[in-house]
Design an enzyme around this catalytic site. Structure first.
Site, PDB file in Angstrom:
ATOM      1  N   CYS A  16       0.827  -1.199   0.000  1.00  0.00           N
ATOM      2  CA  CYS A  16       0.000   0.000   0.000  1.00  0.00           C
ATOM      3  C   CYS A  16       0.865   1.254   0.000  1.00  0.00           C
ATOM      4  O   CYS A  16       1.968   1.273   0.516  1.00  0.00           O
ATOM      5  CB  CYS A  16      -0.941   0.071   1.190  1.00  0.00           C
ATOM      6  N   ARG A  33       3.151   0.111  -5.275  1.00  0.00           N
ATOM      7  CA  ARG A  33       2.978  -0.548  -3.981  1.00  0.00           C
ATOM      8  C   ARG A  33       1.703  -1.375  -3.909  1.00  0.00           C
ATOM      9  O   ARG A  33       1.458  -2.039  -2.906  1.00  0.00           O
ATOM     10  CB  ARG A  33       2.916   0.503  -2.879  1.00  0.00           C
ATOM     11  N   TRP A  82      -2.764  -2.785  -1.540  1.00  0.00           N
ATOM     12  CA  TRP A  82      -2.476  -4.191  -1.845  1.00  0.00           C
ATOM     13  C   TRP A  82      -3.123  -4.976  -0.721  1.00  0.00           C
ATOM     14  O   TRP A  82      -2.723  -4.865   0.441  1.00  0.00           O
ATOM     15  CB  TRP A  82      -0.975  -4.439  -1.896  1.00  0.00           C
ATOM     16  N   ASN A 108      -0.649   1.553   5.796  1.00  0.00           N
ATOM     17  CA  ASN A 108       0.194   0.590   5.087  1.00  0.00           C
ATOM     18  C   ASN A 108       0.793  -0.330   6.133  1.00  0.00           C
ATOM     19  O   ASN A 108       1.405   0.144   7.084  1.00  0.00           O
ATOM     20  CB  ASN A 108       1.309   1.344   4.344  1.00  0.00           C
ATOM     21  N   GLY A 109       0.607  -1.648   5.989  1.00  0.00           N
ATOM     22  CA  GLY A 109       1.162  -2.585   6.967  1.00  0.00           C
ATOM     23  C   GLY A 109       0.075  -3.508   7.486  1.00  0.00           C
ATOM     24  O   GLY A 109      -0.973  -3.670   6.843  1.00  0.00           O
ATOM     25  N   GLU A 133      14.911 -17.862 -12.117  1.00  0.00           N
ATOM     26  CA  GLU A 133      14.457 -16.516 -12.473  1.00  0.00           C
ATOM     27  C   GLU A 133      13.550 -16.571 -13.718  1.00  0.00           C
ATOM     28  O   GLU A 133      12.526 -15.882 -13.786  1.00  0.00           O
ATOM     29  CB  GLU A 133      15.686 -15.617 -12.710  1.00  0.00           C
ATOM     30  N   LYS A 166       9.770 -15.224 -13.768  1.00  0.00           N
ATOM     31  CA  LYS A 166       9.314 -14.191 -14.716  1.00  0.00           C
ATOM     32  C   LYS A 166       8.077 -14.674 -15.456  1.00  0.00           C
ATOM     33  O   LYS A 166       7.112 -13.942 -15.617  1.00  0.00           O
ATOM     34  CB  LYS A 166      10.407 -13.933 -15.728  1.00  0.00           C
ATOM     35  N   GLU A 225       4.904 -14.902 -13.124  1.00  0.00           N
ATOM     36  CA  GLU A 225       4.291 -13.687 -12.594  1.00  0.00           C
ATOM     37  C   GLU A 225       3.607 -12.843 -13.657  1.00  0.00           C
ATOM     38  O   GLU A 225       2.630 -12.173 -13.356  1.00  0.00           O
ATOM     39  CB  GLU A 225       5.293 -12.857 -11.783  1.00  0.00           C
ATOM     40  N   HIS A 252      15.858 -36.945 -10.362  1.00  0.00           N
ATOM     41  CA  HIS A 252      15.502 -37.302  -8.986  1.00  0.00           C
ATOM     42  C   HIS A 252      14.028 -37.019  -8.699  1.00  0.00           C
ATOM     43  O   HIS A 252      13.641 -36.890  -7.545  1.00  0.00           O
ATOM     44  CB  HIS A 252      16.405 -36.559  -8.002  1.00  0.00           C
ATOM     45  N   LYS A 258       4.925  -3.902  -6.673  1.00  0.00           N
ATOM     46  CA  LYS A 258       6.344  -3.744  -6.935  1.00  0.00           C
ATOM     47  C   LYS A 258       7.166  -3.778  -5.648  1.00  0.00           C
ATOM     48  O   LYS A 258       8.269  -4.272  -5.628  1.00  0.00           O
ATOM     49  CB  LYS A 258       6.551  -2.411  -7.672  1.00  0.00           C
TER      50      LYS A 258
HETATM   51  C1  F6R Z   1      10.079 -10.480  -9.534  1.00  0.00           C
HETATM   52  C2  F6R Z   1      10.189  -9.411  -8.573  1.00  0.00           C
HETATM   53  C3  F6R Z   1      10.161  -9.765  -7.127  1.00  0.00           C
HETATM   54  C4  F6R Z   1      11.194  -8.918  -6.368  1.00  0.00           C
HETATM   55  C5  F6R Z   1      11.067  -9.171  -4.857  1.00  0.00           C
HETATM   56  C6  F6R Z   1      12.116  -8.410  -4.072  1.00  0.00           C
HETATM   57  O1  F6R Z   1      10.115  -9.990 -10.833  1.00  0.00           O
HETATM   58  O2  F6R Z   1      10.278  -8.266  -8.915  1.00  0.00           O
HETATM   59  O3  F6R Z   1      10.387 -11.113  -6.921  1.00  0.00           O
HETATM   60  O4  F6R Z   1      12.466  -9.238  -6.823  1.00  0.00           O
HETATM   61  O5  F6R Z   1       9.797  -8.775  -4.425  1.00  0.00           O
HETATM   62  O6  F6R Z   1      11.990  -7.041  -4.230  1.00  0.00           O
HETATM   63  P1  F6R Z   1      13.180  -6.066  -3.912  1.00  0.00           P
HETATM   64  O7  F6R Z   1      14.281  -6.386  -4.839  1.00  0.00           O
HETATM   65  O8  F6R Z   1      12.627  -4.690  -4.110  1.00  0.00           O
HETATM   66  O9  F6R Z   1      13.565  -6.320  -2.476  1.00  0.00           O
END
Ligand code: F6R
Length: 607
Positions: A2, A27, A74, A98-99, A479, A483, A486, A502, A602
């Site tokens: 948030c 956020r 969020w 927020n929290g 990774e 990607k 998500e 395995h 984000k």
């Molecule tokens: C995936 C992604 C998330 C962030 C994770 C950590 O594409 O963006 O997995 O990498 O939430 O976020 P930061 O790097 O801001 O601590």
């Protein structure tokens, strides 16, 4: 997570609050709302979904008022409905939060027993009721806020607006960031400096337990014992222009394409190319006594840390522990004196990583932070700050921050190795040379964009996808799977290639594309053997390798992606590009919301 904004303005605030929310949408974007006071009443507009819905509502039904609070959500407690959208109002009090208020259940029961009625499923609504109850008991607004804050457990950043005192806003922080902005005849509250950038660059960061009474002509800050405290007003250095997509279809696409430039930009501050030296913004002796490195991060940043573990051990011969931040504290890790705890984060605000950082500090570790936001909590709490210079990353899926993190981590590994006497001058020169080649090699990788787009359909129609890699390509497989999951919502898993037999090989059939990341190099043959095991069971393989690798093993694959031939050190940086592009094009083919995928945000500022 948030985002919150508050304005005590000299002119109407609703449009400016909305602008602040736009800058905080990273956020969360489950719902949004604004509450102002005008004509002696609290008035609000709220809308579920993206901020555009709230903007639409405000266009149809504008909100006057010179004081207001705003929120982009969020969802934690309660679904993303209008009833659960902030601001919440109880009697004369409006609150954005927020929290998580961890003890909201007993508080809610207590308030219900007291005759109070709740209109949402959120934890936040208790705060509005608690403050309103204190007002009704005869306290002034400041005393009411001061009486309620100690009753709240958990993590919160709050902004509170009281109908009966329309010339004051209250803000409070514990475990979630909140800044005070200082304007000209106006003052502000915001989750970060970025939210307030169009309004002011003059910012004070509240510290843990602080709360603030914000008026137009003055701001008073108190600590958790209600003693008046001074918090330095700094220049945030963040300016008002919003990031724009340029000619790109999505921010994610733009950010993928920015990588040659931002990786070069980042490397410039760590490499002395002519001298063949790697330098960090700290004295070299700082690292010579490091006996163990503990790496902690989340998500994509964690995978950057996994790659770095190979480098720290290979170059510096220093043992490395690595954890996802949400697990780190709870396994009660043993950290001996002389340890370097390394936290990697794009945002610098991820709640679990920040909590882990504080835990490691309490355990006597030296704190290094690799971070993309120099004003963030983690950056401010670091002993050793190692910035990435990726610029603002807007797309929720991290791309350019990842490759910049890898660039910094490679430089840190080389520096640590030199400080520990494990790296000769000649070997250091070689590392500098290879790292310097990364931006051009990323450019080379981007040239395969159209070819990758052409094969995206094959993956887009799949229900499950596997990614395989070995060595530093194993974190890259993880990774790649993250990607794809998500942004395209396709189930995907990354595995160490040798681990397939395995168990996971049971998943193989002709409906599951298997993406194998295998640059030619010391582990190529072994990865290719694992790939053949998959093919022998009817698996459909997409091979990402260089020309030699594709020539040697590409036959029989349903598709191949040919990368420039690069040194193994920079392979994870360069091979990140096809992995990102593939996820991007699959998501576009599926028509998902690439920059703001469902359920995500984000910056993850709740545990
Ligand atoms: C995936 C992604 C998330 C962030 C994770 C950590 O594409 O963006 O997995 O990498 O939430 O976020 P930061 O790097 O801001 O601590």
């Amino acid at each position: 997570m948030c985002g919150i904004v508050g304005i005590l303005g000299a002119t109407p605030v609703a449009d400016r609050l909305l602008e602040g929310l736009k800058r905080l949408e990273y956020r969360g974007y489950d719902s949004a709302g604004i509450c102002t006071e005008h004509d002696g009443e609290l008035d609000r507009r709220r809308a579920p979904g993206k901020l555009a819905n709230l903007a639409e509502r405000l266009r149809a039904d504008p909100l006057p008022g010179l004081i207001g609070i705003a929120h982009t959500r969020w969802a934690t407690h309660g679904g993303p409905t209008e009833d659960n959208a902030h601001p919440h109002i109880a009697g004369d009090v409006s609150v954005v939060h927020n929290g998580i208020i961890e003890n909201f259940r007993p508080l809610r029961e207590e308030l219900i027993a007291d005759g109070r009625t709740f209109l949402s499923e959120t934890d936040t609504e208790v705060v509005a009721h608690l403050v309103d109850r204190e007002l009704k008991r005869g306290l002034g607004a400041r005393e009411a806020v001061a009486a309620v804050l100690p009753r709240l457990h958990g993590a919160f950043a709050l902004a509170v607006l009281v109908r009966t005192e329309p010339d004051v806003l209250f803000g409070a922080r514990l475990g979630a960031p909140l800044t005070v902005g200082y304007g000209d005849g106006e003052n502000y509250l915001g989750s970060d400096a970025h939210a307030l950038a169009p309004l002011t660059q003059r910012i004070a960061y509240l510290e843990e337990g602080d709360w603030a009474e914000v008026r137009r002509d003055r701001v008073q800050i108190f600590d958790r014992d209600n003693a008046t405290v001074e918090r330095e007003i700094v220049n945030s250095g963040v300016f008002g222009h919003a990031a724009d997509r340029g000619n790109y279809r999505h921010f994610m696409q733009k950010e993928i394409y920015e990588q040659p430039v931002v990786v070069a930009q980042t490397l410039r501050s760590y490499l002395q190319r002519l001298e063949g030296r790697v330098t960090l913004p700290i004295p070299e002796s700082d690292l010579s006594d490091v006996r163990r490195v503990t790496v902690v991060a989340c998500g994509t940043s964690f995978y950057a840390g996994m790659v770095a573990r190979y480098w720290f051990e290979q170059f510096a011969r220093v043992p490395v522990d690595i954890d996802v931040a949400s697990e780190f504290r709870y396994r009660q890790p043993v950290m001996e004196p002389g340890g370097l705890a390394l936290f990697i984060s794009q945002s610098g605000e991820t709640a679990d990583t920040l909590a882990a950082l504080r835990h490691a500090r309490a355990e006597g570790q030296r704190i290094a932070v690799v971070c993309n936001v120099p004003t963030s909590s983690m950056a401010r709490e670091a002993d050793i700050l190692l910035p990435t210079h990726a610029g603002p990353e807007i797309g929720v899926a991290s791309t350019k921050a990842f490759t910049c993190q890898l660039a910094v981590l490679a430089a840190l590994a080389a520096n640590l190795a030199r400080a520990k006497g494990k790296l000769s001058e000649a070997a250091e020169r070689e590392i500098v040379r290879h790292l310097s080649e990364a931006p051009a090699a990323i450019n080379g990788a981007l040239a395969y964009d159209e070819a990758i787009e052409a094969m995206a359909g094959t993956v887009a129609s799949a229900r499950d996808v596997l990614y395989l890699g070995r060595g530093t390509d194993y974190p890259l497989a993880l990774e790649g799977a993250l990607k794809l999951k998500e942004i395209s919502y396709i189930h995907a898993e990354g595995y160490a290639a040798g681990e397939m037999k395995h168990g996971p090989i049971a998943l193989i059939d002709d409906a599951v594309p298997v993406i194998v990341i295998a640059p030619s190099g010391p582990l190529f043959e072994k990865t290719v053997s694992n790939m053949q095991e998959v093919r022998a069971r009817g698996g459909r393989v997409i091979l990402i390798s260089d020309y030699d690798g594709v020539a040697a093993a590409g036959e029989g694959c349903i598709a191949t992606i040919t990368m420039p031939k690069v040194h193994p050190l920079i392979a994870p940086i360069v091979y990140a590009v096809p992995v990102q592009l593939l996820a991007y094009h699959v998501a576009v083919a599926k028509g998902t919301d690439v920059d703001q995928p469902r359920n995500l945000a984000k910056s993850v500022t709740v545990e």
